[in-house]
Design a protein around this motif. Sequence first.
Motif, PDB file in Angstrom:
ATOM      1  N   ASN A 119      -3.487  -9.762 -11.810  1.00 45.68           N
ATOM      2  CA  ASN A 119      -2.098  -9.330 -11.826  1.00 45.68           C
ATOM      3  C   ASN A 119      -2.017  -7.918 -11.259  1.00 45.68           C
ATOM      4  O   ASN A 119      -2.968  -7.124 -11.371  1.00 45.68           O
ATOM      5  CB  ASN A 119      -1.560  -9.367 -13.256  1.00 45.68           C
ATOM      6  N   SER A 120      -0.904  -7.587 -10.667  1.00 43.31           N
ATOM      7  CA  SER A 120      -0.795  -6.277 -10.018  1.00 43.31           C
ATOM      8  C   SER A 120      -0.958  -5.130 -11.007  1.00 43.31           C
ATOM      9  O   SER A 120      -1.448  -4.056 -10.645  1.00 43.31           O
ATOM     10  CB  SER A 120       0.546  -6.165  -9.283  1.00 43.31           C
ATOM     11  N   ASN A 121      -0.588  -5.342 -12.272  1.00 46.89           N
ATOM     12  CA  ASN A 121      -0.746  -4.290 -13.266  1.00 46.89           C
ATOM     13  C   ASN A 121      -2.189  -4.137 -13.751  1.00 46.89           C
ATOM     14  O   ASN A 121      -2.467  -3.293 -14.611  1.00 46.89           O
ATOM     15  CB  ASN A 121       0.184  -4.545 -14.451  1.00 46.89           C
ATOM     16  N   ASP A 122      -3.089  -4.960 -13.211  1.00 47.37           N
ATOM     17  CA  ASP A 122      -4.521  -4.786 -13.492  1.00 47.37           C
ATOM     18  C   ASP A 122      -5.192  -3.844 -12.501  1.00 47.37           C
ATOM     19  O   ASP A 122      -6.362  -3.493 -12.685  1.00 47.37           O
ATOM     20  CB  ASP A 122      -5.243  -6.143 -13.428  1.00 47.37           C
ATOM     21  N   LEU A 123      -4.479  -3.415 -11.460  1.00 45.26           N
ATOM     22  CA  LEU A 123      -5.136  -2.718 -10.356  1.00 45.26           C
ATOM     23  C   LEU A 123      -5.257  -1.213 -10.598  1.00 45.26           C
ATOM     24  O   LEU A 123      -4.882  -0.396  -9.770  1.00 45.26           O
ATOM     25  CB  LEU A 123      -4.398  -3.014  -9.049  1.00 45.26           C
ATOM     26  N   LEU A 124      -5.838  -0.874 -11.727  1.00 47.30           N
ATOM     27  CA  LEU A 124      -6.200   0.522 -12.034  1.00 47.30           C
ATOM     28  C   LEU A 124      -7.591   0.739 -11.443  1.00 47.30           C
ATOM     29  O   LEU A 124      -8.590   0.850 -12.156  1.00 47.30           O
ATOM     30  CB  LEU A 124      -6.175   0.766 -13.538  1.00 47.30           C
ATOM     31  N   ILE A 125      -7.659   0.786 -10.122  1.00 43.61           N
ATOM     32  CA  ILE A 125      -8.920   0.559  -9.433  1.00 43.61           C
ATOM     33  C   ILE A 125      -9.918   1.702  -9.559  1.00 43.61           C
ATOM     34  O   ILE A 125     -11.119   1.485  -9.353  1.00 43.61           O
ATOM     35  CB  ILE A 125      -8.668   0.234  -7.941  1.00 43.61           C
ATOM     36  N   PRO A 152       6.482   6.368 -14.926  1.00 44.67           N
ATOM     37  CA  PRO A 152       5.906   7.688 -15.173  1.00 44.67           C
ATOM     38  C   PRO A 152       5.402   8.346 -13.890  1.00 44.67           C
ATOM     39  O   PRO A 152       5.075   7.651 -12.911  1.00 44.67           O
ATOM     40  CB  PRO A 152       4.745   7.381 -16.124  1.00 44.67           C
ATOM     41  N   PRO A 153       5.316   9.668 -13.863  1.00 45.50           N
ATOM     42  CA  PRO A 153       4.806  10.363 -12.667  1.00 45.50           C
ATOM     43  C   PRO A 153       3.426   9.886 -12.243  1.00 45.50           C
ATOM     44  O   PRO A 153       3.105   9.892 -11.046  1.00 45.50           O
ATOM     45  CB  PRO A 153       4.779  11.829 -13.108  1.00 45.50           C
ATOM     46  N   LEU A 154       2.592   9.448 -13.215  1.00 40.94           N
ATOM     47  CA  LEU A 154       1.245   8.981 -12.900  1.00 40.94           C
ATOM     48  C   LEU A 154       1.245   7.950 -11.781  1.00 40.94           C
ATOM     49  O   LEU A 154       0.359   7.949 -10.918  1.00 40.94           O
ATOM     50  CB  LEU A 154       0.611   8.385 -14.168  1.00 40.94           C
ATOM     51  N   LEU A 155       2.232   7.062 -11.762  1.00 42.78           N
ATOM     52  CA  LEU A 155       2.250   5.995 -10.763  1.00 42.78           C
ATOM     53  C   LEU A 155       2.420   6.514  -9.343  1.00 42.78           C
ATOM     54  O   LEU A 155       2.131   5.807  -8.374  1.00 42.78           O
ATOM     55  CB  LEU A 155       3.365   5.003 -11.087  1.00 42.78           C
ATOM     56  N   PHE A 156       2.873   7.738  -9.209  1.00 43.86           N
ATOM     57  CA  PHE A 156       3.135   8.303  -7.876  1.00 43.86           C
ATOM     58  C   PHE A 156       2.158   9.429  -7.526  1.00 43.86           C
ATOM     59  O   PHE A 156       2.271  10.027  -6.466  1.00 43.86           O
ATOM     60  CB  PHE A 156       4.583   8.789  -7.802  1.00 43.86           C
ATOM     61  N   HIS A 157       1.208   9.696  -8.422  1.00 47.87           N
ATOM     62  CA  HIS A 157       0.181  10.707  -8.167  1.00 47.87           C
ATOM     63  C   HIS A 157      -1.055   9.996  -7.628  1.00 47.87           C
ATOM     64  O   HIS A 157      -1.912   9.535  -8.378  1.00 47.87           O
ATOM     65  CB  HIS A 157      -0.146  11.474  -9.445  1.00 47.87           C
ATOM     66  N   THR A 158      -1.135   9.874  -6.324  1.00 46.29           N
ATOM     67  CA  THR A 158      -2.227   9.140  -5.697  1.00 46.29           C
ATOM     68  C   THR A 158      -3.035  10.050  -4.778  1.00 46.29           C
ATOM     69  O   THR A 158      -2.607  11.138  -4.401  1.00 46.29           O
ATOM     70  CB  THR A 158      -1.683   7.956  -4.882  1.00 46.29           C
ATOM     71  N   ALA A 178      -3.342   0.228  -4.275  1.00 43.86           N
ATOM     72  CA  ALA A 178      -4.614  -0.473  -4.102  1.00 43.86           C
ATOM     73  C   ALA A 178      -4.775  -0.974  -2.667  1.00 43.86           C
ATOM     74  O   ALA A 178      -5.861  -0.872  -2.073  1.00 43.86           O
ATOM     75  CB  ALA A 178      -4.700  -1.639  -5.090  1.00 43.86           C
ATOM     76  N   LYS A 179      -3.716  -1.508  -2.095  1.00 43.85           N
ATOM     77  CA  LYS A 179      -3.796  -2.043  -0.734  1.00 43.85           C
ATOM     78  C   LYS A 179      -4.100  -0.955   0.295  1.00 43.85           C
ATOM     79  O   LYS A 179      -4.675  -1.232   1.356  1.00 43.85           O
ATOM     80  CB  LYS A 179      -2.483  -2.745  -0.372  1.00 43.85           C
ATOM     81  N   THR A 180      -3.685   0.268   0.000  1.00 42.51           N
ATOM     82  CA  THR A 180      -3.903   1.373   0.948  1.00 42.51           C
ATOM     83  C   THR A 180      -5.088   2.241   0.540  1.00 42.51           C
ATOM     84  O   THR A 180      -5.232   3.360   1.027  1.00 42.51           O
ATOM     85  CB  THR A 180      -2.633   2.234   1.057  1.00 42.51           C
ATOM     86  N   ASN A 181      -5.923   1.711  -0.374  1.00 45.06           N
ATOM     87  CA  ASN A 181      -7.135   2.407  -0.827  1.00 45.06           C
ATOM     88  C   ASN A 181      -6.816   3.779  -1.435  1.00 45.06           C
ATOM     89  O   ASN A 181      -7.496   4.762  -1.187  1.00 45.06           O
ATOM     90  CB  ASN A 181      -8.137   2.565   0.320  1.00 45.06           C
ATOM     91  N   GLN A 182      -5.761   3.786  -2.239  1.00 43.46           N
ATOM     92  CA  GLN A 182      -5.368   5.004  -2.935  1.00 43.46           C
ATOM     93  C   GLN A 182      -5.705   4.871  -4.419  1.00 43.46           C
ATOM     94  O   GLN A 182      -5.476   3.835  -5.035  1.00 43.46           O
ATOM     95  CB  GLN A 182      -3.852   5.232  -2.790  1.00 43.46           C
TER      96      GLN A 182
END
Length: 484
Positions: free
Chosen positions: A26-32, A208-214, A373-377
């Motif tokens: 699932n996409s919410n598993d991608l804490l890569i 949350p801001p975390l999702l945009f801190h890549t 994840a798709k952009t290797n971030q």
Amino acid sequence: MTQDERELVQPSGPSVLAGRDSYVLNSNDLLINFTLDIAYVIPSRLNISDLRASLARTLTLFPLFCGRLVRGPEWAISIDPLRPISLTVKHELEPGWDPSTSNAVVRPRPGPLIDKVNPLALLSGDAPDLLKATIAQTDNVTLIGISCSHIVADLFIVLKFLRAWSEHFTNPLGFAAEPEPVYLDATSITLSAPSDPVRLEYIRSKLPPLLFHTFPLDDIPVSIFSPFPIRRIDLRFTSAQVSALHAALLRFQSEAASGGNSEVGKEVQLTRQDALSALVVSALNAAYDIPIKQISNVVNCRGVNPAVLPKDAIGNGLLYAVSDAVSLNEEDPANILVLTYARAIRRSLEEVRHPDYVQDFLALAGAEWLTAAKTNQGHCILETPGHIILNSSYRHDWASAHFGFPGKASWQHPDTVPTDNYVMFFPSNPVRMPDSEWRTDDGACEATFNVKAGRECDLEGAIARGWAAVVGESMTTPTVIIYP
């Protein structure tokens, strides 16, 4: 020093996913680029052969740990065939560890002495392990630890795994009482963003801001590992102090509401965790140049919407309860500030406990995890003025994974977030008394976080003032430990 021993452990029989080739994440598993590293310390020399056998049996319930990451065309875990996991046997423990004097849950860096999954090597395929296990022994102590990729598990699942391992070890011929994980992959779930534009914008405002801190995983900036000098702070609350803080805050809220305080209004059913969180957040303002106006709580949302995320779902069942902006008045006394934060936290937590909210939030958050994840971030927790993240394990059932020594096992967690806007809460470990008896203070809590170097005394003073304003001076202030 005896050299470490490394071996491979294969599941002891067919897995619960036998017959399947893969599990689509699932996409919410991608804490890569995140891992979880957890250890238990048992005050006895356990039989390693029995630990190995019970681990092999447990792996049949958690086949994703024995899989391999596949990055295209879909993010998935290949589970045919299942690969053995790495088990390292060590003959040393953390230097200086003593359960009678320094039994903190969060260990000083580098943390528990366990072999760790390398997320970058995992993504590149150079070291494809999704889970590693470690057993470390001295004459009278055994450490049992695991490191796993956050892709396949959050803390809820890691503790479920450890409880099952413990049960299989203590009852090798019986079945584990721990409920088996539920496997519901991306082929079984469709998460659609809200169609109503107003609802869409509202849920988006709650990300949350975390999702945009890549950051780019192929060119990681050194600054994210050490953005500024910090000092680690631990707060130790006894169970009596937690109860006193909670009762005093409820009493103050009731008095303020009955007294016609328009800012308080209707009473809210605050919990012990709300009270602990609010006290810490209000005190941290003394260590910041900009006061905290928004709070994100990491929430396990399993079971709220079973069709999307069943109660025992494998993988990650996390969302963030982001509070509305808190209105602060610099002239308000400390007890009003603590109550204001506690109520904001409670409202945000109640909001996310709704099936529609869970679906809408996971749809939007999952899109952000997937895009990165798709952009290797990768993602990181950056300094965000006015915003703080709270991650509490205070109510997690960790003590059931005792490997035959209930009330004597200690939980160990690494200190891994080198910034000043992330707070963790844990139930306190038991302590060995001078007469060798073990004492557990049920309800005691540890909070751990960092402040910028030079602000630690400001924080310590703010804790004392906040405590005195809410609880009074009849009970001692929680213990403050400042690490060098």
